[in-house]
Each structure stands twice: as structure tokens, then as C-alpha cells.
Motif scaffolding. Structure first.
Motif, PDB file in Angstrom:
ATOM      1  N   MET A 179      46.903  36.580  36.664  1.00 42.72           N
ATOM      2  CA  MET A 179      47.968  36.435  37.650  1.00 42.72           C
ATOM      3  C   MET A 179      47.481  37.027  38.970  1.00 42.72           C
ATOM      4  N   ILE A 180      48.156  36.682  40.036  1.00 36.74           N
ATOM      5  CA  ILE A 180      47.890  37.283  41.336  1.00 36.74           C
ATOM      6  C   ILE A 180      49.178  37.916  41.833  1.00 36.74           C
ATOM      7  N   ALA A 181      49.068  39.130  42.356  1.00 31.52           N
ATOM      8  CA  ALA A 181      50.218  39.825  42.936  1.00 31.52           C
ATOM      9  C   ALA A 181      49.943  40.045  44.419  1.00 31.52           C
ATOM     10  N   ILE A 182      50.946  39.792  45.250  1.00 30.19           N
ATOM     11  CA  ILE A 182      50.827  40.007  46.694  1.00 30.19           C
ATOM     12  C   ILE A 182      51.974  40.902  47.139  1.00 30.19           C
ATOM     13  N   ALA A 183      51.650  41.985  47.842  1.00 29.42           N
ATOM     14  CA  ALA A 183      52.669  42.962  48.201  1.00 29.42           C
ATOM     15  C   ALA A 183      52.219  43.799  49.385  1.00 29.42           C
ATOM     16  N   ASP A 184      53.184  44.499  49.991  1.00 24.51           N
ATOM     17  CA  ASP A 184      52.842  45.593  50.897  1.00 24.51           C
ATOM     18  C   ASP A 184      53.236  46.882  50.192  1.00 24.51           C
ATOM     19  N   GLU A 185      53.317  47.973  50.908  1.00 22.93           N
ATOM     20  CA  GLU A 185      53.636  49.247  50.267  1.00 22.93           C
ATOM     21  C   GLU A 185      55.107  49.343  49.859  1.00 22.93           C
ATOM     22  N   ASP A 186      55.936  48.466  50.414  1.00 27.57           N
ATOM     23  CA  ASP A 186      57.379  48.574  50.183  1.00 27.57           C
ATOM     24  C   ASP A 186      57.924  47.598  49.149  1.00 27.57           C
ATOM     25  N   ALA A 187      57.292  46.436  49.010  1.00 24.94           N
ATOM     26  CA  ALA A 187      57.880  45.426  48.131  1.00 24.94           C
ATOM     27  C   ALA A 187      56.842  44.423  47.638  1.00 24.94           C
ATOM     28  N   LEU A 188      57.185  43.772  46.534  1.00 23.42           N
ATOM     29  CA  LEU A 188      56.380  42.707  45.937  1.00 23.42           C
ATOM     30  C   LEU A 188      56.887  41.373  46.471  1.00 23.42           C
ATOM     31  N   TYR A 189      55.984  40.574  47.048  1.00 21.36           N
ATOM     32  CA  TYR A 189      56.363  39.292  47.619  1.00 21.36           C
ATOM     33  C   TYR A 189      56.089  38.131  46.670  1.00 21.36           C
ATOM     34  N   LEU A 190      55.044  38.262  45.880  1.00 16.41           N
ATOM     35  CA  LEU A 190      54.653  37.155  45.001  1.00 16.41           C
ATOM     36  C   LEU A 190      53.915  37.706  43.797  1.00 16.41           C
ATOM     37  N   VAL A 191      54.224  37.165  42.624  1.00 12.86           N
ATOM     38  CA  VAL A 191      53.398  37.392  41.442  1.00 12.86           C
ATOM     39  C   VAL A 191      53.438  36.091  40.641  1.00 12.86           C
ATOM     40  N   GLU A 192      52.272  35.487  40.467  1.00 10.63           N
ATOM     41  CA  GLU A 192      52.181  34.164  39.858  1.00 10.63           C
ATOM     42  C   GLU A 192      50.929  34.055  39.001  1.00 10.63           C
ATOM     43  N   PRO A 203      42.370  41.401  50.132  1.00  9.66           N
ATOM     44  CA  PRO A 203      42.273  41.985  48.790  1.00  9.66           C
ATOM     45  C   PRO A 203      42.565  43.478  48.833  1.00  9.66           C
ATOM     46  N   GLY A 204      43.200  43.967  47.797  1.00 12.71           N
ATOM     47  CA  GLY A 204      43.474  45.398  47.724  1.00 12.71           C
ATOM     48  C   GLY A 204      44.696  45.686  46.881  1.00 12.71           C
ATOM     49  N   LYS A 205      45.038  46.945  46.782  1.00 10.86           N
ATOM     50  CA  LYS A 205      46.183  47.354  45.982  1.00 10.86           C
ATOM     51  C   LYS A 205      47.139  48.204  46.820  1.00 10.86           C
ATOM     52  N   THR A 206      48.388  48.177  46.432  1.00 10.88           N
ATOM     53  CA  THR A 206      49.411  49.033  47.012  1.00 10.88           C
ATOM     54  C   THR A 206      50.143  49.701  45.856  1.00 10.88           C
TER      55      THR A 206
END
Length: 351
Positions: free
Chosen positions: A194-207, A231-234
Motif C-alpha cells: 500500500m502507499i500512504a500519503i500524509a503530512d504531520e497532521d493528517a492522512l490524505y490517502l492510503v491505497e 518520499p518520507g514518513k510523518t
């Protein structure tokens, strides 16, 4: 894929067992290529192998076809048309193919679609898209903070890696001071990455990375949020990783990671109702339409369901057809059934 299955496939690879042709492809992490079971090249160590049931899965995981065993040519040598198109993709992997591109190569678009579908089980456009998306996924999976031009080594197009990534994710070299930056991370699960896309405050996408239309989803998300995606983690991504691990272990169906919903008021109303469906249960599209007070909006509910970008967190997989059949799912119907069965099994265990 279960460990015993991986060992079985690895043994077949070592033995060059032709009876496994068509059953799996092997991606070699140390070289970035994927091969058939009977490839004559020197065999990699097990820890450097990843196994896939289809060539499309291998492409989406960022592997390119081996030039020795030609994994896209089995069972017979491919036509000149297919060889030409595969070469064109490798030379310019970031290209989104249009009708004029086929004309420039003196190739009939419908013929290309038909030949690719017959040979590989996917159309040429699907192949090109999987290759392009796989290149971007490689950067995400590497965990690098910025695009590294050296990562294009091994691609015939020196700029292909950077361009493919930028077209999907935005200009990752732009100043963070001038752009909202989202981070993307690769998450391996029992039923596919899966791919997760987020900033430090919220998750925008996980698919799931093989979801139909994922590339477009990410582009739309980037444009709506006016963001670069690197690329990176929050802390948000770390949170959803922990929750997904518990989910797939059957220990929890709760998701408390903060989320950011980007959709119309109607879509958000549907998504809110989906979150109310208990794990282990399902609803039909008609049920959801009635529950939101719009009983004739069944098709609109189905479209909203399909527009969900937070797989599992917003449990769109719990919505089935009125006759009890599974129905469609962006991540594939087989995976949808697996998820429902997992939740039912663990729901009844907890009773």
C-alpha cells in the motif's frame, strides 16, 4: 504471500522448473529487474527476491523486464509491434501515450491494445501506466528525502526516473517553504503493498498500489492540495502503519489516525455513513442511499464509494451489491472478499 509459498517459488527458480512458467515472476531487488522462473541468469539470494503472480504486479513494484529471459514474451516470441512499444516505454517511461504517439510509430492503437491484452493480460496503456507508476513507487519505497538522479541508473532514459516521479508527485525539488509538502511511504501488507500519503497532521490517502486509477488519484490530490509529494514518513504515517499491522493480524479494526477528507459534501456524507458499518458486517449501496435519506441516489452512492482514497480506514470494502455478491472494488474483488472474510472471522472470534 505466505513464506512457504515463497520458498516453493524460490526452489522452482533455482531448478529452472518450466512447470512454473506463468505461475509467478520474480523481482530481484539487487538488480531492479523481474524474470521468468526459467531465467538463465545467475540466481539471486532468497532475501533479494520478491514474487508476483502477474507481470503487472512486478511492474507496479518498480521492476523492469529482464533482457535475457524476456518475461513479457512467454510462451512465444513477441511480435515486432510489441517489441517496439516496450522499447519505447523504456526509453521514455514518463510518457502518457496518446493516439498521435501510435501514429508516429506507424502502429494501430487498437492492434496494440489487442496484442498486449492477449499476450500479457493487460492493454498497452495499462502496461505503460504500470511501468510509469512503478518508477515513482521505487523512489517512495527507497525512503529517500529527495529525488536522487543517480537512481535513474539502469534506465535507458537518464531523466526517466525524475520525470516519471515529478509528473505524478509534483516537483520534489521545490522549496518546502514555497509549497505544502506531503510525504509518501510504502507499506507492505499480507495482501499486497500500500502507499500512504500524509503530512504531520493528517492522512490524505492510503491505497493498494495496484488500485485502478491510483496514478490519477495522486495527481488530483497533489493539485487540490497544491502540494509536492516526496518520499518520507510523518507521525501520521507511522500511526497508520501500526494500525494496519494490527488490522492484518486480526487484532483490531479500529483506525484512529487523524484523516483529511477531500470531497464534495455528498461524498463526505456517504463516507461518514461507511464508517458506521461495523466490522464483520456489510451493507448494500441501496442501504447506504436510504440511510443518508436519498433512496434514489444509489449510483451516486456507488460513485462516492469508489472515490474513497482511504482504503480500510473508510471501509468502502464493506459495501456489496443488493443480491449479496461482492461487487467491484478498486483494489480488486478477490481482495475485497478476503478483507470481508478476515473481518468476519475475527469479529466472531471476539464474541
Amino acid at each position: 504471500m505466505m513464506e512457504d509459498r515463497k520458498k516453493e517459488f524460490y526452489e522452482a527458480l533455482i531448478e529452472k522448473d518450466s512447470s512454473y512458467e506463468g505461475l509467478f515472476f520474480v523481482g530481484v531487488k539487487s538488480t531492479g529487474i523481474f524474470c521468468r522462473p526459467t531465467c538463465p541468469a545467475r540466481k539471486p539470494k532468497l532475501e533479494n527476491c520478491e514474487f508476483y503472480h502477474t507481470a503487472e504486479e512486478a511492474l507496479l513494484a518498480s521492476f523492469r523486464p529482464c533482457k535475457r529471459c524476456l518475461p513479457l514474451s512467454h510462451p512465444n516470441q513477441v511480435s515486432t509491434l510489441i517489441q517496439t512499444l516496450v522499447k519505447a516505454v523504456e526509453e521514455n517511461p514518463e510518457k502518457k501515450w496518446r493516439e498521435k504517439d501510435f501514429r508516429e510509430l506507424s502502429i494501430d492503437e487498437s492492434t496494440a491494445r489487442r496484442q498486449f491484452k492477449k499476450r500479457f493480460g493487460m492493454t498497452f496503456v495499462q502496461y505503460a501506466r504500470a511501468r510509469r507508476m512503478g518508477i515513482a513507487m521505487k523512489e517512495i519505497r527507497s525512503g529517500k528525502g529527495m529525488i536522487d538522479a543517480q537512481l535513474s541508473t539502469g534506465y535507458e532514459s537518464s531523466s526517466g526516473f525524475r520525470d516519471a516521479f515529478s509528473k505524478i508527485m509534483g516537483d520534489a525539488t521545490a522549496s518546502a517553504k514555497e509549497n505544502h509538502v506531503l510525504k509518501a511511504s510504502w507499506i507492505d501488507t499480507r495482501v499486497g503493498p500500500m502507499i500512504a500519503i500524509a503530512d504531520e497532521d493528517a492522512l490524505y490517502l492510503v491505497e493498494f498500489v495496484d488500485r485502478r486509477g491510483l496514478e490519477k488519484e495522486i495527481e488530483v490530490l497533489r493539485k487540490k492540495t497544491v502540494s509536492a509529494i516526496i518520499p518520507g514518513k510523518t507521525k501520521t504515517i507511522e500511526s497508520i502503519e501500526r494500525e494496519l499491522e494490527l488490522y492484518f493480524e486480526g487484532k483490531s479494526t479500529e483506525f484512529n489516525t487523524p484523516i483529511k477528507l477531500i470531497g464534495t459534501p455528498f461524498q463526505q456524507m456517504v463516507w461518514d455513513k461507511l464508517k458506521e458499518i461495523p466490522a464483520g458486517e456489510t451493507r448494500s449501496y441501496s442501504d447506504i442511499a436510504r440511510e443518508i435519506g436519498k433512496p434514489t441516489a444509489v449510483r451516486a452512492v456507488a460513485r462516492a464509494n469508489g472515490a474513497n482514497q482511504l482504503a480500510l480506514v473508510i471501509p468502502c470494502h464493506r459495501v456489496i451489491l443488493s443480491d449479496g455478491s461482492i461487487g467491484g472494488y478498486g483494489g480488486g474483488s478477490a481482495r475485497k472478499k478476503w478483507l470481508i472474510d478476515l473481518e468476519r472471522e475475527n469479529h466472531f472470534k471476539s464474541k
